[in-house]
Design a protein around this motif. Structure first.
Motif, PDB file in Angstrom:
ATOM      1  N   ARG A   1       0.811   3.903  -3.112  1.00 57.70           N
ATOM      2  CA  ARG A   1       0.261   5.253  -2.959  1.00 57.70           C
ATOM      3  C   ARG A   1       1.277   6.319  -3.357  1.00 57.70           C
ATOM      4  O   ARG A   1       0.933   7.493  -3.465  1.00 57.70           O
ATOM      5  CB  ARG A   1      -0.265   5.499  -1.540  1.00 57.70           C
ATOM      6  CG  ARG A   1       0.719   5.479  -0.429  1.00 57.70           C
ATOM      7  CD  ARG A   1       0.030   5.564   0.936  1.00 57.70           C
ATOM      8  NE  ARG A   1      -0.287   6.934   1.302  1.00 57.70           N
ATOM      9  CZ  ARG A   1       0.507   7.693   2.062  1.00 57.70           C
ATOM     10  NH1 ARG A   1       1.656   7.209   2.523  1.00 57.70           N
ATOM     11  NH2 ARG A   1       0.154   8.921   2.372  1.00 57.70           N
TER      12      ARG A   1
ATOM     13  N   ALA B   1      -5.638   5.512  -3.032  1.00 59.78           N
ATOM     14  CA  ALA B   1      -5.265   6.403  -1.928  1.00 59.78           C
ATOM     15  C   ALA B   1      -4.335   7.513  -2.397  1.00 59.78           C
ATOM     16  O   ALA B   1      -4.485   8.681  -2.008  1.00 59.78           O
ATOM     17  CB  ALA B   1      -4.605   5.599  -0.808  1.00 59.78           C
ATOM     18  N   GLY B   2      -3.359   7.165  -3.233  1.00 63.08           N
ATOM     19  CA  GLY B   2      -2.435   8.168  -3.738  1.00 63.08           C
ATOM     20  C   GLY B   2      -3.134   9.224  -4.568  1.00 63.08           C
ATOM     21  O   GLY B   2      -2.828  10.428  -4.461  1.00 63.08           O
TER      22      GLY B   2
ATOM     23  N   VAL C   1     -11.748   4.526  -1.110  1.00 62.61           N
ATOM     24  CA  VAL C   1     -10.501   4.043  -0.500  1.00 62.61           C
ATOM     25  C   VAL C   1     -10.803   3.294   0.799  1.00 62.61           C
ATOM     26  O   VAL C   1     -10.207   2.238   1.080  1.00 62.61           O
ATOM     27  CB  VAL C   1      -9.533   5.206  -0.234  1.00 62.61           C
ATOM     28  CG1 VAL C   1      -8.273   4.698   0.468  1.00 62.61           C
ATOM     29  CG2 VAL C   1      -9.152   5.907  -1.533  1.00 62.61           C
TER      30      VAL C   1
ATOM     31  N   PHE D   1       0.830  -1.203   0.000  1.00 65.46           N
ATOM     32  CA  PHE D   1       0.000   0.000   0.000  1.00 65.46           C
ATOM     33  C   PHE D   1       0.866   1.255   0.000  1.00 65.46           C
ATOM     34  O   PHE D   1       0.621   2.196  -0.770  1.00 65.46           O
ATOM     35  CB  PHE D   1      -0.900  -0.038   1.234  1.00 65.46           C
ATOM     36  CG  PHE D   1      -1.759   1.192   1.449  1.00 65.46           C
ATOM     37  CD1 PHE D   1      -2.905   1.393   0.704  1.00 65.46           C
ATOM     38  CD2 PHE D   1      -1.419   2.124   2.419  1.00 65.46           C
ATOM     39  CE1 PHE D   1      -3.699   2.520   0.914  1.00 65.46           C
ATOM     40  CE2 PHE D   1      -2.198   3.249   2.640  1.00 65.46           C
ATOM     41  CZ  PHE D   1      -3.351   3.446   1.874  1.00 65.46           C
ATOM     42  N   GLU D   2       1.899   1.291   0.852  1.00 69.78           N
ATOM     43  CA  GLU D   2       2.775   2.450   0.925  1.00 69.78           C
ATOM     44  C   GLU D   2       3.506   2.676  -0.395  1.00 69.78           C
ATOM     45  O   GLU D   2       3.657   3.819  -0.849  1.00 69.78           O
ATOM     46  CB  GLU D   2       3.787   2.294   2.061  1.00 69.78           C
ATOM     47  CG  GLU D   2       3.211   2.421   3.450  1.00 69.78           C
ATOM     48  CD  GLU D   2       2.712   3.834   3.753  1.00 69.78           C
ATOM     49  OE1 GLU D   2       3.284   4.807   3.201  1.00 69.78           O
ATOM     50  OE2 GLU D   2       1.757   3.960   4.532  1.00 69.78           O
TER      51      GLU D   2
ATOM     52  N   THR E   1      -5.638  -0.492  -4.118  1.00 75.16           N
ATOM     53  CA  THR E   1      -6.024   0.338  -2.978  1.00 75.16           C
ATOM     54  C   THR E   1      -5.035   1.477  -2.775  1.00 75.16           C
ATOM     55  O   THR E   1      -5.415   2.627  -2.524  1.00 75.16           O
ATOM     56  CB  THR E   1      -6.121  -0.522  -1.709  1.00 75.16           C
ATOM     57  OG1 THR E   1      -7.075  -1.578  -1.926  1.00 75.16           O
ATOM     58  CG2 THR E   1      -6.555   0.308  -0.512  1.00 75.16           C
ATOM     59  N   GLY E   2      -3.743   1.173  -2.893  1.00 72.62           N
ATOM     60  CA  GLY E   2      -2.723   2.209  -2.746  1.00 72.62           C
ATOM     61  C   GLY E   2      -2.798   3.260  -3.838  1.00 72.62           C
ATOM     62  O   GLY E   2      -2.625   4.463  -3.576  1.00 72.62           O
TER      63      GLY E   2
ATOM     64  N   GLU F   1      -5.209  11.486  -2.163  1.00 75.57           N
ATOM     65  CA  GLU F   1      -4.366  12.398  -1.393  1.00 75.57           C
ATOM     66  C   GLU F   1      -3.795  13.504  -2.276  1.00 75.57           C
ATOM     67  O   GLU F   1      -3.674  14.664  -1.842  1.00 75.57           O
ATOM     68  CB  GLU F   1      -3.270  11.611  -0.685  1.00 75.57           C
ATOM     69  CG  GLU F   1      -3.821  10.720   0.435  1.00 75.57           C
ATOM     70  CD  GLU F   1      -2.812   9.720   0.968  1.00 75.57           C
ATOM     71  OE1 GLU F   1      -1.627   9.807   0.582  1.00 75.57           O
ATOM     72  OE2 GLU F   1      -3.207   8.848   1.766  1.00 75.57           O
TER      73      GLU F   1
END
Length: 406
Positions: free
Chosen positions: A102, A276-277, A313, A98-99, A272-273, A280
């Motif tokens: 994103r 999210a990215g 998300v 995920f990190e 999912t990442g 954001e």
């Protein structure tokens, strides 16, 4: 230079680690040691990776200079987690993906080619001796590889239509055929090639050195998604490998399906990442872009779109976290991972479109990050099982009837 953090984000292991898009704070399910490792990853990505992305994406090249920094973090089995006798949880591996995603989809795809596809192929297909010898080297990136299953004429139907063959010749195997869309193949040590044995119809898998005589690679150009990822067309003409290069626990496509069942959840985490990215990035833009005398984030129509993006998300995180918990408990079902890939990809696709929309004309530039997520999402939507194939896997579990049998 300090790490780049997004609105409302902190990187402390003991403080508020959850990403801005993680409003239900699923990351709090991680241990303190796991959050500390991921906080360090987040800092490295912000300082050393994010500033390079727009330039390399536009050039269609991968910034390979960032890989040593990621390798130094020992993300697959961090000593910070194992020091007290523990092992990184499945949720840790999910949030690691995920990190990465994103920040960039190609980055996550490249890393997971080693940590997910290649490592799983060896772990599930290899002998005990192969796993013992190779897994530590795979974790340290001392021994690198990619997973070569898809073919030019066989993607979704590769289970029945595999054209690449492997025939036994004494103590060697001779491989002929072609593979397509193999990401990262140009720089690895070996390519895990799946091939059918003509005499028996059995499926075989081999660790084929990239520089083997008879093996050629051609870069797939002209891509509008995952531009940084170097995908290859691979041709194999009379490529010879010894019996010791075969992964002995691969006998049929059922064995490959077992690998895919475990890896499809990784792609759901990537989707999912990416969502999210994009969300954001859209928040960063809409809270700083001023029109009609005030930030556009104060407009009702923009806020409605941001709320839908955040809801997407959140739904994705809920799905992948629960799927990962089930799998860590020993429940691996095709329909579960297929449902997660289908759901997260759909929500991702809508989210990146809304992100581009709220950024207006600037949403098609690389400066906002949104355009990169918007384009890359199309590749994530299709790989590791298209929407339609995953839907049919879920439909089969619902009705007990396979739509594949025609």
């Amino acid at each position: 230079m300090t790490a780049t953090l997004t609105v409302g984000e902190t990187a402390g292991a003991d403080g508020d680690f959850a990403a801005p898009a993680d409003v239900y704070r699923f990351a709090e399910l991680l241990t303190g040691a796991e959050r500390a490792v991921l906080a360090e990853l987040r800092a490295v990505l912000g300082e050393h990776v994010r500033p390079l992305l727009a330039d390399y994406w536009e050039r269609g090249e991968f910034p390979y200079q960032v890989l040593p920094r990621l390798v130094e973090l020992d993300l697959m089995r961090p000593a910070a987690i194992t020091a007290e006798g523990g092992e990184p949880s499945a949720l840790y591996h999910g949030f690691r993906t995920f990190e990465l995603a994103r920040v960039d989809a190609s980055l996550a795809t490249m890393y997971n080619a080693q940590s997910g596809l290649f490592r799983t192929a060896v772990a599930r297909g290899g002998s005990a001796g192969q796993v013992a010898a190779l897994d530590p080297r795979i974790r340290s990136f001392d021994y690198t590889g990619v997973f070569a299953l898809t073919e030019p004429d066989h993607g979704s139907d590769v289970a029945r239509g595999m054209a690449t063959t492997a025939r036994r010749d004494g103590d060697e195997w001779v491989i002929d055929g072609a593979k397509r869309w193999i990401g990262g193949a140009f720089t690895v040590d070996v390519i895990v090639v799946f091939a059918a044995e003509p005499e028996t119809g059995a499926l075989r898998a081999f660790l084929v050195p990239r520089e083997s005589p008879g093996l050629t690679l051609r870069k797939i150009g002209g891509k509008t998604a995952l531009r940084m990822m170097q995908n290859a067309d691979i041709a194999l003409h009379g490529v010879r490998v010894p019996e010791s290069a075969r992964l002995p626990n691969v006998h049929s496509f059922a064995d490959v399906a077992e690998m895919l069942r475990r890896m499809r959840s990784d792609v759901a985490w990537i989707a999912t990442g990416v969502a999210a990215g994009a969300y954001e990035a859209a928040v960063r833009y809409t809270t700083t872009r001023t029109q009609f005398g005030r930030p556009i984030g104060g407009f009702q129509l923009v806020q409605e779109k941001l709320a839908r993006m955040l809801a997407n998300v959140t739904a994705c995180l809920g799905a992948v976290v629960r799927l990962t918990q089930l799998q860590e408990g020993g429940t691996f079902r095709d329909e579960d991972s297929a449902l997660a890939k289908m759901l997260t990809s759909l929500h991702m696709r809508e989210t990146v479109a809304l992100a581009r929309e709220v950024c207006g004309g600037n949403g098609i530039t690389l400066e906002t990050d949104v355009a990169r997520f918007h384009a890359d999402a199309e590749a994530v939507y299709s790989y590791e099982g298209t929407h339609e194939i995953n839907a049919l896997i879920v439909g089969r579990s619902i009705t007990g009837r396979s739509a594949f049998n025609r």
